[in-house]
Write a protein that holds these residues in place. Sequence first.
Motif, PDB file in Angstrom:
ATOM      1  N   ASP A 106       0.798  -1.219   0.000  1.00 33.02           N
ATOM      2  CA  ASP A 106       0.000   0.000   0.000  1.00 33.02           C
ATOM      3  C   ASP A 106       0.836   1.277   0.000  1.00 33.02           C
ATOM      4  OD1 ASP A 106      -2.147  -1.673   0.086  1.00 33.02           O
ATOM      5  OD2 ASP A 106      -2.585  -1.366   2.218  1.00 33.02           O
ATOM      6  N   HIS A 107       1.945   1.250   0.715  1.00 32.93           N
ATOM      7  CA  HIS A 107       2.716   2.487   0.896  1.00 32.93           C
ATOM      8  C   HIS A 107       4.221   2.203   0.791  1.00 32.93           C
ATOM      9  CE1 HIS A 107      -0.987   4.355   2.298  1.00 32.93           C
ATOM     10  NE2 HIS A 107      -1.137   3.344   3.127  1.00 32.93           N
ATOM     11  N   PRO A 108       4.707   1.757  -0.375  1.00 32.83           N
ATOM     12  CA  PRO A 108       6.125   1.387  -0.450  1.00 32.83           C
ATOM     13  C   PRO A 108       7.075   2.542  -0.164  1.00 32.83           C
ATOM     14  CG  PRO A 108       5.117   1.434  -2.638  1.00 32.83           C
ATOM     15  CD  PRO A 108       4.008   1.540  -1.644  1.00 32.83           C
ATOM     16  N   ALA A 109       6.789   3.736  -0.685  1.00 31.82           N
ATOM     17  CA  ALA A 109       7.688   4.863  -0.458  1.00 31.82           C
ATOM     18  C   ALA A 109       7.648   5.316   0.992  1.00 31.82           C
ATOM     19  CB  ALA A 109       7.324   6.017  -1.392  1.00 31.82           C
ATOM     20  N   ALA A 110       6.437   5.443   1.538  1.00 25.52           N
ATOM     21  CA  ALA A 110       6.313   5.868   2.929  1.00 25.52           C
ATOM     22  C   ALA A 110       6.979   4.866   3.859  1.00 25.52           C
ATOM     23  CB  ALA A 110       4.845   6.031   3.298  1.00 25.52           C
ATOM     24  N   LEU A 111       6.875   3.591   3.520  1.00 33.04           N
ATOM     25  CA  LEU A 111       7.499   2.569   4.347  1.00 33.04           C
ATOM     26  C   LEU A 111       9.009   2.758   4.397  1.00 33.04           C
ATOM     27  CD1 LEU A 111       7.436  -0.020   5.985  1.00 33.04           C
ATOM     28  CD2 LEU A 111       7.501  -1.290   3.849  1.00 33.04           C
ATOM     29  N   LEU A 112       9.624   3.088   3.267  1.00 37.70           N
ATOM     30  CA  LEU A 112      11.063   3.311   3.255  1.00 37.70           C
ATOM     31  C   LEU A 112      11.433   4.537   4.080  1.00 37.70           C
ATOM     32  CD1 LEU A 112      11.902   2.536  -0.479  1.00 37.70           C
ATOM     33  CD2 LEU A 112      12.410   1.128   1.521  1.00 37.70           C
ATOM     34  N   ASP A 113      10.598   5.591   4.013  1.00 39.44           N
ATOM     35  CA  ASP A 113      10.848   6.774   4.838  1.00 39.44           C
ATOM     36  C   ASP A 113      10.806   6.425   6.325  1.00 39.44           C
ATOM     37  OD1 ASP A 113      11.076   8.379   2.600  1.00 39.44           O
ATOM     38  OD2 ASP A 113       8.986   9.018   2.634  1.00 39.44           O
ATOM     39  N   ILE A 114       9.771   5.667   6.713  1.00 38.64           N
ATOM     40  CA  ILE A 114       9.625   5.287   8.114  1.00 38.64           C
ATOM     41  C   ILE A 114      10.771   4.366   8.538  1.00 38.64           C
ATOM     42  CG2 ILE A 114       8.213   3.966   9.736  1.00 38.64           C
ATOM     43  CD1 ILE A 114       7.074   6.676   9.200  1.00 38.64           C
ATOM     44  N   ALA A 115      11.137   3.433   7.668  1.00 38.44           N
ATOM     45  CA  ALA A 115      12.236   2.518   7.990  1.00 38.44           C
ATOM     46  C   ALA A 115      13.518   3.291   8.268  1.00 38.44           C
ATOM     47  CB  ALA A 115      12.445   1.528   6.850  1.00 38.44           C
ATOM     48  N   ALA A 116      13.800   4.300   7.446  1.00 34.71           N
ATOM     49  CA  ALA A 116      15.001   5.110   7.661  1.00 34.71           C
ATOM     50  C   ALA A 116      14.901   5.885   8.963  1.00 34.71           C
ATOM     51  CB  ALA A 116      15.196   6.061   6.484  1.00 34.71           C
ATOM     52  N   ALA A 117      13.717   6.416   9.268  1.00 32.37           N
ATOM     53  CA  ALA A 117      13.547   7.167  10.512  1.00 32.37           C
ATOM     54  C   ALA A 117      13.749   6.270  11.723  1.00 32.37           C
ATOM     55  CB  ALA A 117      12.152   7.798  10.547  1.00 32.37           C
ATOM     56  N   VAL A 118      13.231   5.054  11.672  1.00 31.87           N
ATOM     57  CA  VAL A 118      13.410   4.105  12.774  1.00 31.87           C
ATOM     58  C   VAL A 118      14.889   3.810  12.986  1.00 31.87           C
ATOM     59  CG1 VAL A 118      13.025   1.708  13.464  1.00 31.87           C
ATOM     60  CG2 VAL A 118      11.126   3.059  12.590  1.00 31.87           C
ATOM     61  N   GLN A 119      15.616   3.606  11.898  1.00 36.70           N
ATOM     62  CA  GLN A 119      17.038   3.309  12.015  1.00 36.70           C
ATOM     63  C   GLN A 119      17.800   4.506  12.581  1.00 36.70           C
ATOM     64  OE1 GLN A 119      18.855   0.362  10.763  1.00 36.70           O
ATOM     65  NE2 GLN A 119      16.864  -0.652  10.679  1.00 36.70           N
ATOM     66  N   ARG A 120      17.359   5.726  12.257  1.00 34.18           N
ATOM     67  CA  ARG A 120      18.042   6.919  12.771  1.00 34.18           C
ATOM     68  C   ARG A 120      17.803   7.110  14.265  1.00 34.18           C
ATOM     69  NH1 ARG A 120      16.216   9.231   7.902  1.00 34.18           N
ATOM     70  NH2 ARG A 120      14.635  10.488   8.970  1.00 34.18           N
ATOM     71  N   THR A 121      16.749   6.505  14.801  1.00 39.60           N
ATOM     72  CA  THR A 121      16.501   6.591  16.242  1.00 39.60           C
ATOM     73  C   THR A 121      16.997   5.328  16.957  1.00 39.60           C
ATOM     74  OG1 THR A 121      14.247   5.716  15.971  1.00 39.60           O
ATOM     75  CG2 THR A 121      14.517   8.101  15.932  1.00 39.60           C
TER      76      THR A 121
END
Length: 427
Positions: free
Chosen positions: A141-156
């Motif tokens: 459903d949200h491939p691009a948003a998922l990548l954004d969130i994945a990167a944010a999770v890794q940054r925290t």
Amino acid sequence: MAPKNWSAGRDMRDDPATLILRVLDERAVFPLYQPIVDLTTRNIVGVEALARGPAGSPLEFPDALFAAATRAGVMPLLDQLCATRAMEIARDAEQEVPPLLFFNAEPAALNHPFTPELLAVALSERPYRAVLEFTERALADHPAALLDIAAAVQRTDGALALDDVGADPLSLAFLPLIEPEVIKLDMHLLRDPYATGTIATAAIVSAHAERTGAVVLAEGIETEDDAATARALGARWGQGWLFGRPGGLGALAGRPIDHYARLRSPRPNLHLPDGTPFSTAAVRNHSRVGDQTMIDGLIDHLLSLAASAGPHAVVLGAYPEPAVGRAWLPRLASLGDEVALVGVAGPGPIAAAPHPVRVAVTPADAETVLAVVGPHTAAALCVRPGAGDGVDFVLTHEPDLVHAISRMLMRRLDSAAERLDPLAAGR
């Protein structure tokens, strides 16, 4: 347990649409925690937070809670509240907390920035590492948003878990693109361990875990036989009623905790690679010079490769002009029943995409890109205009490069949707 005044002066049978707004206003979410154990030592390595509404209310259980939020249009807020409360309670607990805390994300929430409360707890000092779980629905459903969130999770300093693996072809198809730290095997695999699909899933997951250092976790373990089956399928950790039902963190008191349980270190730049597909491919490969006839032949080769890559493959592309996109569509549509996902991005106008090809209209780009990713397949062709009538191109089969190029293409599939950096939005 719910606050004592939750039901005071009101009818607990009130409309859920009204109750859900009060849940959000009062932050009335009360997570339970289910232990996750090392299958060899049985020591607890983590807990999964499971959302619950106020006890005794119509919204106590998650199906009713999330259904009400969906109907009221507040699913993203509820989803983030559940994550926030799970992390806050574990952070502030007086008792010992395992080193990993798993919590779920609903696909509908992935396009929204972190709330200030979630951002605050994500950036706070905590005695555990947070692990965000998502399913193949989020991927589709949200491939691009998922990548954004994945990167944010890794940054925290967080980690990622892919849930229900084996329940849908997409979960296996996206494994190489998301590269989660934890792969959670769907519980149906334990119930039918000798099925062809189970054996194939376990083999693909084991190979991926061996290559990336991910941990395999089996869900739904209820008996010692289930535990033995989980280990035979390649699981290192397990979760289920055999090891404990959901409850308060106090229920873990006295149980052995593995304080040295670790996951792979965060990789903040993995999911949002810099550059363009061509520049990325050319870093490790010398570009070649060819003509359009050669490029057409290489595209035919990659499409043939995709057709034989199996149901867990992903085919992604970018076209430089509408005429090229229109020429590609019939050929891509023919792959629809052969692979898990087909998606392309490029400038319009272009005819409506034939099912099941996903087409995103994006600004014109000079590069032509085609990538094929599968459990045993990795290939990408990147082309840009060269001098005179020639073109420069790179053909790569290096998995890391192909996966990076594919992530760039995935982000274009949600081009029409506004993408927000959750960290920046919360500042």
